[in-house]
Design a protein around this motif. Structure first.
Motif, PDB file in Angstrom:
ATOM      1  N   ILE A 162       0.860  -1.175   0.000  1.00  0.00           N
ATOM      2  CA  ILE A 162       0.000   0.000   0.000  1.00  0.00           C
ATOM      3  C   ILE A 162       0.901   1.231   0.000  1.00  0.00           C
ATOM      4  N   HIS A 163       0.588   2.193  -0.865  1.00  0.00           N
ATOM      5  CA  HIS A 163       1.411   3.388  -1.024  1.00  0.00           C
ATOM      6  C   HIS A 163       0.586   4.635  -0.773  1.00  0.00           C
ATOM      7  N   ASN A 164       1.213   5.648  -0.175  1.00  0.00           N
ATOM      8  CA  ASN A 164       0.554   6.947  -0.065  1.00  0.00           C
ATOM      9  C   ASN A 164       0.795   7.707  -1.372  1.00  0.00           C
ATOM     10  N   MET A 165       0.303   8.938  -1.469  1.00  0.00           N
ATOM     11  CA  MET A 165       0.404   9.722  -2.701  1.00  0.00           C
ATOM     12  C   MET A 165       1.861   9.915  -3.135  1.00  0.00           C
ATOM     13  N   ASP A 166       2.733  10.273  -2.198  1.00  0.00           N
ATOM     14  CA  ASP A 166       4.145  10.501  -2.531  1.00  0.00           C
ATOM     15  C   ASP A 166       4.806   9.219  -3.037  1.00  0.00           C
ATOM     16  N   GLU A 167       4.552   8.109  -2.355  1.00  0.00           N
ATOM     17  CA  GLU A 167       5.155   6.833  -2.752  1.00  0.00           C
ATOM     18  C   GLU A 167       4.623   6.375  -4.111  1.00  0.00           C
ATOM     19  N   ALA A 168       3.318   6.556  -4.322  1.00  0.00           N
ATOM     20  CA  ALA A 168       2.725   6.157  -5.600  1.00  0.00           C
ATOM     21  C   ALA A 168       3.333   6.976  -6.742  1.00  0.00           C
ATOM     22  N   ALA A 169       3.454   8.272  -6.549  1.00  0.00           N
ATOM     23  CA  ALA A 169       4.054   9.121  -7.582  1.00  0.00           C
ATOM     24  C   ALA A 169       5.491   8.689  -7.855  1.00  0.00           C
ATOM     25  N   ARG A 170       6.234   8.414  -6.813  1.00  0.00           N
ATOM     26  CA  ARG A 170       7.622   7.981  -6.965  1.00  0.00           C
ATOM     27  C   ARG A 170       7.699   6.668  -7.756  1.00  0.00           C
ATOM     28  N   ARG A 171       6.802   5.737  -7.464  1.00  0.00           N
ATOM     29  CA  ARG A 171       6.807   4.454  -8.185  1.00  0.00           C
ATOM     30  C   ARG A 171       6.432   4.637  -9.651  1.00  0.00           C
ATOM     31  N   LEU A 172       5.631   5.659  -9.943  1.00  0.00           N
ATOM     32  CA  LEU A 172       5.272   5.964 -11.333  1.00  0.00           C
ATOM     33  C   LEU A 172       6.334   6.832 -12.016  1.00  0.00           C
ATOM     34  N   LYS A 173       7.369   7.216 -11.252  1.00  0.00           N
ATOM     35  CA  LYS A 173       8.443   8.080 -11.762  1.00  0.00           C
ATOM     36  C   LYS A 173       7.913   9.453 -12.168  1.00  0.00           C
ATOM     37  N   LYS A 174       6.932   9.941 -11.396  1.00  0.00           N
ATOM     38  CA  LYS A 174       6.314  11.235 -11.641  1.00  0.00           C
ATOM     39  C   LYS A 174       6.287  12.021 -10.338  1.00  0.00           C
ATOM     40  N   SER A 175       5.940  13.298 -10.444  1.00  0.00           N
ATOM     41  CA  SER A 175       5.844  14.125  -9.244  1.00  0.00           C
ATOM     42  C   SER A 175       4.482  13.928  -8.575  1.00  0.00           C
ATOM     43  N   ARG A 176       4.424  14.298  -7.315  1.00  0.00           N
ATOM     44  CA  ARG A 176       3.147  14.262  -6.588  1.00  0.00           C
ATOM     45  C   ARG A 176       2.127  15.151  -7.298  1.00  0.00           C
ATOM     46  N   ARG A 177       2.564  16.332  -7.745  1.00  0.00           N
ATOM     47  CA  ARG A 177       1.663  17.274  -8.430  1.00  0.00           C
ATOM     48  C   ARG A 177       1.100  16.647  -9.709  1.00  0.00           C
ATOM     49  N   TRP A 178       1.968  15.967 -10.481  1.00  0.00           N
ATOM     50  CA  TRP A 178       1.495  15.313 -11.700  1.00  0.00           C
ATOM     51  C   TRP A 178       0.406  14.310 -11.368  1.00  0.00           C
ATOM     52  N   LEU A 179       0.624  13.480 -10.347  1.00  0.00           N
ATOM     53  CA  LEU A 179      -0.356  12.463  -9.975  1.00  0.00           C
ATOM     54  C   LEU A 179      -1.653  13.107  -9.509  1.00  0.00           C
ATOM     55  N   GLN A 180      -1.574  14.159  -8.711  1.00  0.00           N
ATOM     56  CA  GLN A 180      -2.783  14.854  -8.260  1.00  0.00           C
ATOM     57  C   GLN A 180      -3.563  15.413  -9.451  1.00  0.00           C
ATOM     58  N   ASP A 181      -2.853  16.043 -10.378  1.00  0.00           N
ATOM     59  CA  ASP A 181      -3.518  16.606 -11.560  1.00  0.00           C
ATOM     60  C   ASP A 181      -4.122  15.503 -12.421  1.00  0.00           C
ATOM     61  N   TRP A 182      -3.380  14.406 -12.585  1.00  0.00           N
ATOM     62  CA  TRP A 182      -3.876  13.297 -13.397  1.00  0.00           C
ATOM     63  C   TRP A 182      -5.150  12.729 -12.786  1.00  0.00           C
ATOM     64  N   LEU A 183      -5.165  12.546 -11.476  1.00  0.00           N
ATOM     65  CA  LEU A 183      -6.349  12.005 -10.804  1.00  0.00           C
ATOM     66  C   LEU A 183      -7.534  12.965 -10.887  1.00  0.00           C
TER      67      LEU A 183
END
Length: 82
Positions: A6-27
Motif C-alpha cells: 500500500i502506497h501513499n500519494m508521494d510513494e505512488a508518484a515515486r513508483r510511477l516516476k512522476k511528481s506528486r503534483r502530476w499524480l494529483q492533476d492526473w487524478l
C-alpha cells in the motif's frame, strides 16, 4: 501469494516516476476508470494506492496515448490555399 504493498500519494508518484503534483492533476482529470472504479482507495482524507491501482493508472495513460496518436494519424491534412 504476493504481497500487495500500500502506497501513499508521494510513494505512488515515486513508483510511477512522476511528481506528486502530476499524480494529483492526473487524478483530477481521471477520477475513475472505464467501469467507474476510482484509481485509489480513500482511507479518511488519505488516498492510498496498491500495486493494482498503479498498474491501472499506467494502463489508462497508455490508452490515452494510443487514442491521442491515432487521432493525429487519422487526421486529414489541410489543403494549402493559394
Amino acid at each position: 501469494m504476493t504481497d500487495n504493498a500500500i502506497h501513499n500519494m508521494d510513494e505512488a508518484a515515486r513508483r510511477l516516476k512522476k511528481s506528486r503534483r502530476w499524480l494529483q492533476d492526473w487524478l483530477r482529470e481521471h477520477p475513475v476508470d472505464g467501469v467507474g472504479n476510482p484509481f485509489y482507495t480513500p482511507l479518511g482524507r488519505t488516498k492510498t494506492f496498491d500495486d493494482n491501482d498503479l498498474e491501472r493508472i499506467r494502463a489508462q495513460a497508455r490508452e490515452d496515448e494510443r487514442c491521442r496518436l491515432e487521432s493525429c494519424r487519422h487526421g486529414t491534412a489541410k489543403a494549402h490555399s493559394t
